[in-house]
Design an enzyme around this catalytic site. Structure first.
Site, PDB file in Angstrom:
ATOM      1  N   GLY A  13       0.674  -1.274  -0.297  1.00 55.23           N
ATOM      2  CA  GLY A  13       0.241   0.129   0.110  1.00 55.23           C
ATOM      3  C   GLY A  13       1.043   1.189  -0.175  1.00 55.23           C
ATOM      4  O   GLY A  13       0.562   2.252   0.533  1.00 55.23           O
ATOM      5  N   ALA A  14       2.206   1.119  -0.846  1.00 59.78           N
ATOM      6  CA  ALA A  14       3.074   2.171  -1.033  1.00 59.78           C
ATOM      7  C   ALA A  14       2.735   3.666  -1.782  1.00 59.78           C
ATOM      8  O   ALA A  14       3.686   3.904  -1.991  1.00 59.78           O
ATOM      9  CB  ALA A  14       3.916   1.430  -0.445  1.00 59.78           C
ATOM     10  N   ARG A  16       1.110   5.635  -1.627  1.00 58.71           N
ATOM     11  CA  ARG A  16       0.755   7.390  -1.975  1.00 58.71           C
ATOM     12  C   ARG A  16       0.847   6.915  -0.623  1.00 58.71           C
ATOM     13  O   ARG A  16       0.857   6.023   0.528  1.00 58.71           O
ATOM     14  CB  ARG A  16      -0.517   7.670  -2.115  1.00 58.71           C
ATOM     15  CG  ARG A  16      -1.505   6.282  -1.755  1.00 58.71           C
ATOM     16  CD  ARG A  16      -3.039   6.895  -3.145  1.00 58.71           C
ATOM     17  NE  ARG A  16      -2.737   6.585  -3.921  1.00 58.71           N
ATOM     18  CZ  ARG A  16      -2.910   6.002  -4.702  1.00 58.71           C
ATOM     19  NH1 ARG A  16      -3.774   4.174  -3.706  1.00 58.71           N
ATOM     20  NH2 ARG A  16      -2.693   5.296  -5.867  1.00 58.71           N
ATOM     21  N   ASP A  60      -2.358  -8.736  -5.647  1.00 58.72           N
ATOM     22  CA  ASP A  60      -3.858  -7.926  -4.401  1.00 58.72           C
ATOM     23  C   ASP A  60      -3.180  -8.593  -3.613  1.00 58.72           C
ATOM     24  O   ASP A  60      -3.104 -10.072  -3.040  1.00 58.72           O
ATOM     25  CB  ASP A  60      -4.887  -8.938  -4.611  1.00 58.72           C
ATOM     26  CG  ASP A  60      -5.922  -8.913  -3.951  1.00 58.72           C
ATOM     27  OD1 ASP A  60      -5.811  -8.449  -2.420  1.00 58.72           O
ATOM     28  OD2 ASP A  60      -7.517  -9.179  -4.952  1.00 58.72           O
ATOM     29  N   VAL A  61      -3.207  -7.911  -2.552  1.00 55.12           N
ATOM     30  CA  VAL A  61      -2.486  -8.551  -1.115  1.00 55.12           C
ATOM     31  C   VAL A  61      -3.337  -9.535  -0.231  1.00 55.12           C
ATOM     32  O   VAL A  61      -2.625 -10.767   0.862  1.00 55.12           O
ATOM     33  CB  VAL A  61      -2.013  -7.487   0.318  1.00 55.12           C
ATOM     34  CG1 VAL A  61      -1.673  -7.104   0.077  1.00 55.12           C
ATOM     35  CG2 VAL A  61      -3.150  -6.415   0.642  1.00 55.12           C
ATOM     36  N   SER A 139      -3.500   1.195  13.852  1.00 58.78           N
ATOM     37  CA  SER A 139      -4.313   2.792  14.340  1.00 58.78           C
ATOM     38  C   SER A 139      -4.826   2.718  15.593  1.00 58.78           C
ATOM     39  O   SER A 139      -5.390   1.830  16.203  1.00 58.78           O
ATOM     40  CB  SER A 139      -5.578   2.895  13.657  1.00 58.78           C
ATOM     41  OG  SER A 139      -6.874   3.709  13.527  1.00 58.78           O
ATOM     42  N   TYR A 151     -13.304  -1.785  10.382  1.00 58.97           N
ATOM     43  CA  TYR A 151     -11.478  -0.860  10.960  1.00 58.97           C
ATOM     44  C   TYR A 151     -11.066  -1.432  11.986  1.00 58.97           C
ATOM     45  O   TYR A 151      -9.553  -1.298  11.908  1.00 58.97           O
ATOM     46  CB  TYR A 151     -11.540   0.464  10.028  1.00 58.97           C
ATOM     47  CG  TYR A 151     -10.094   1.062   9.702  1.00 58.97           C
ATOM     48  CD1 TYR A 151      -9.786   0.791   8.417  1.00 58.97           C
ATOM     49  CD2 TYR A 151      -9.919   1.886  11.481  1.00 58.97           C
ATOM     50  CE1 TYR A 151      -8.329   1.494   8.843  1.00 58.97           C
ATOM     51  CE2 TYR A 151      -8.902   2.693  10.660  1.00 58.97           C
ATOM     52  CZ  TYR A 151      -8.151   2.129   9.457  1.00 58.97           C
ATOM     53  OH  TYR A 151      -6.439   3.218   9.407  1.00 58.97           O
ATOM     54  N   ALA A 154     -10.092  -5.003  13.010  1.00 53.90           N
ATOM     55  CA  ALA A 154      -9.201  -5.020  11.524  1.00 53.90           C
ATOM     56  C   ALA A 154      -7.621  -4.527  12.607  1.00 53.90           C
ATOM     57  O   ALA A 154      -7.077  -5.326  12.592  1.00 53.90           O
ATOM     58  CB  ALA A 154      -9.229  -5.014  10.240  1.00 53.90           C
ATOM     59  N   LYS A 155      -7.941  -3.614  12.836  1.00 57.73           N
ATOM     60  CA  LYS A 155      -6.534  -2.981  13.143  1.00 57.73           C
ATOM     61  C   LYS A 155      -6.374  -3.637  15.087  1.00 57.73           C
ATOM     62  O   LYS A 155      -5.010  -3.129  15.047  1.00 57.73           O
ATOM     63  CB  LYS A 155      -6.752  -1.610  12.823  1.00 57.73           C
ATOM     64  CG  LYS A 155      -6.952  -0.449  12.463  1.00 57.73           C
ATOM     65  CD  LYS A 155      -5.701  -0.720  11.217  1.00 57.73           C
ATOM     66  CE  LYS A 155      -5.354  -0.029  10.222  1.00 57.73           C
ATOM     67  NZ  LYS A 155      -4.278  -0.488   9.391  1.00 57.73           N
TER      68      LYS A 155
END
Length: 251
Positions: A13-14, A16, A60-61, A139, A151, A154-155
């Site tokens: 995801g790098a 941006r 696609d991870v 996060s 989210y 998941a985090k």
């Protein structure tokens, strides 16, 4: 001499945001960098902006075959793998009663399954060489945030994943840690402002007021923490989550 001379770092995801800021820091400190992103053209474009050796790889991870192919390309094109940063992520925010199964599965698939598959593929090389560094992006939302049941889950799951792998992989010379960013000024948070019909600058100002240091974070703030945890200076640290949030979670 850079801290990562002779090392190969993979950041998902790098293309941006936080991921790209992290890739820049690794590159500046001597690492050969693989930018892994769903959009290969964006990954290649981002890689071209780095000062050192870098490649952009589309993957696609959340898909095992895609992940295995990506790691194989990294090893073939850059000569190995020493650092993995699991940063790929998406948001599909909504209150629970409005959240769809697709929204839930997508967020879990990218964040949790993605980190699982990428780490599983990389650890084969790490175990063989008895050296490796994994840094997962969690996060502050892991502590709970309205409209982010998927989210947040998941985090927080990534923090449990980090602790468990710290136990399992430590005997093989592999350190596994996580960084939990607070509000970071990126395209993703700007999109949140747009969704809330708020001016971006005002959105950032309000978030800055919510932490003791009275400013929002920048991708460079997270990159500094990630590269420390991925360095040999942090070789006695594993299974930990470092909150990088300007003190927002202290109150």
């Amino acid at each position: 001499m850079g801290r990562f001379d002779g090392r190969v770092a993979v950041i998902t995801g790098a293309a941006r945001g936080i991921g790209f800021g992290t890739a820049q820091r690794f590159s500046e400190e001597g690492a050969a960098v693989a930018i892994v992103d769903l959009d290969e053209s964006a990954a290649a474009e981002a890689a071209g902006k780095l000062p050192g050796t870098a490649v952009g790889i589309g993957a696609d991870v959340s898909d095992k075959a895609s992940v295995d192919a990506a790691i194989a390309r990294v090893v073939e094109e850059l000569g190995g793998i020493h650092v993995l940063v699991n940063n790929a992520g998406v948001t599909r925010d909504n209150l629970l009663f409005k959240m769809t199964e697709v929204d839930w599965d997508l967020v879990m698939g990218v964040h949790l399954k993605g980190a699982f598959l990428m780490t599983q593929a990389a650890q084969k090389h790490f175990v063989e060489q008895r050296y490796g560094k994994v840094v997962n992006t969690s996060s502050t939302s892991a502590l709970g945030n309205r409209g982010q049941a998927n989210y947040s889950a998941a985090k927080m799951g990534l923090q449990g994943f980090t602790r468990t792998l710290g136990i399992e992989l430590g005997p093989f010379g592999i350190n596994v840690n996580a960084v939990a960013p607070g509000f970071i000024a990126t395209e993703m948070t700007d999109a949140t402002a747009a969704r809330l019909k708020m001016d971006v600058d005002e959105f950032r100002r309000l978030n800055a007021e919510n932490n003791p240091v009275k400013r929002v974070g920048e991708p460079a703030d997270i990159a500094a923490a990630v590269t420390f945890l991925a360095s040999d200076e942090a070789s006695y640290i594993t299974g930990q989550t470092l909150y990088v949030d300007g003190g927002a979670t202290l109150g």
